[in-house]
Design a protein around this motif. Structure first.
Motif, PDB file in Angstrom:
ATOM      1  N   PHE A  22       0.831  -1.191   0.000  1.00 27.79           N
ATOM      2  CA  PHE A  22       0.000   0.000   0.000  1.00 27.79           C
ATOM      3  C   PHE A  22       0.872   1.249   0.000  1.00 27.79           C
ATOM      4  N   SER A  23       0.521   2.211  -0.797  1.00 25.42           N
ATOM      5  CA  SER A  23       1.220   3.493  -0.892  1.00 25.42           C
ATOM      6  C   SER A  23       2.725   3.308  -1.114  1.00 25.42           C
ATOM      7  N   ASN A  27       2.943   8.116  -0.620  1.00 26.80           N
ATOM      8  CA  ASN A  27       1.997   9.183  -0.964  1.00 26.80           C
ATOM      9  C   ASN A  27       2.593  10.214  -1.912  1.00 26.80           C
ATOM     10  N   ILE A  97       0.622  -1.059  -5.169  1.00 25.66           N
ATOM     11  CA  ILE A  97      -0.585  -0.418  -5.703  1.00 25.66           C
ATOM     12  C   ILE A  97      -0.469   1.103  -5.554  1.00 25.66           C
ATOM     13  N   GLY A  99      -1.280   4.919  -6.214  1.00 24.12           N
ATOM     14  CA  GLY A  99      -2.461   5.677  -6.599  1.00 24.12           C
ATOM     15  C   GLY A  99      -2.039   6.886  -7.418  1.00 24.12           C
ATOM     16  N   THR A 100      -2.935   7.376  -8.217  1.00 23.28           N
ATOM     17  CA  THR A 100      -2.671   8.584  -8.984  1.00 23.28           C
ATOM     18  C   THR A 100      -3.981   9.193  -9.435  1.00 23.28           C
ATOM     19  N   ARG A 101      -3.920  10.456  -9.747  1.00 22.81           N
ATOM     20  CA  ARG A 101      -5.078  11.160 -10.301  1.00 22.81           C
ATOM     21  C   ARG A 101      -4.821  11.594 -11.734  1.00 22.81           C
ATOM     22  N   LEU A 106      -0.066   7.456 -14.272  1.00 20.32           N
ATOM     23  CA  LEU A 106      -0.466   6.056 -14.407  1.00 20.32           C
ATOM     24  C   LEU A 106       0.440   5.359 -15.418  1.00 20.32           C
ATOM     25  N   ASN A 109       3.916   4.989 -13.882  1.00 19.18           N
ATOM     26  CA  ASN A 109       3.945   3.888 -12.911  1.00 19.18           C
ATOM     27  C   ASN A 109       3.969   2.537 -13.612  1.00 19.18           C
TER      28      ASN A 109
END
Length: 144
Positions: A22-23, A27, A97, A99-101, A106, A109
């Protein structure tokens, strides 16, 4: 940055259980896109309260970010790709995993899957991380 979970790896391997990281970019800190001057709106961005984004953390993480930059240059990759590739090359059953906005991030990654770190390079990175100073990181509190 929170590596204490690695103590679970022998059991996970023995039982054939995967590990979802996770992360994996702390972040976004390990993307190397932020500085001590970066500001986050506390009303809309939870990074404003995370220890790895406090101005003093950038000095505490100087060696870590420098290592990631050097590896990125050596492998013609981005710092984020190096952080993800390290996990992907560490054990075949680790699944980061991020995350991205943003679509561009994306794609960046996903490009980590094309970065190959040799086993001795991963071991060397691990050895450096074992002794390298780092700031606290959100979600990195050990479970007791």
């Amino acid at each position: 940055m929170a590596r204490h979970y690695e103590t679970l790896f022998p059991v996970l391997e023995e039982l054939g259980i995967g590990f979802v990281a996770f992360s994996p970019l702390a972040n976004g800190l390990l993307s190397d896109r932020y500085t001590a001057a970066s500001q986050f709106d506390a009303a809309t961005d939870y990074r404003a309260s995370m220890p790895q984004f406090k101005p003093e953390s950038y000095d505490e993480n100087r060696e870590l970010l420098s290592l990631i930059r050097q590896l990125a240059e050596r492998h013609n990759a981005t710092p984020a790709q190096i952080a993800l590739a390290w996990m992907l090359c560490k054990r075949q059953w680790i699944v980061p995993i991020p995350g991205t906005r943003k679509l561009s991030r994306l794609r960046e990654n996903a490009g980590a899957a094309d970065v190959s770190l040799a086993a001795d390079e991963v071991a060397g990175i691990d050895s450096l991380l074992d002794v390298m100073p780092m700031s606290a990181v959100f979600g990195g509190t050990r479970i007791r």
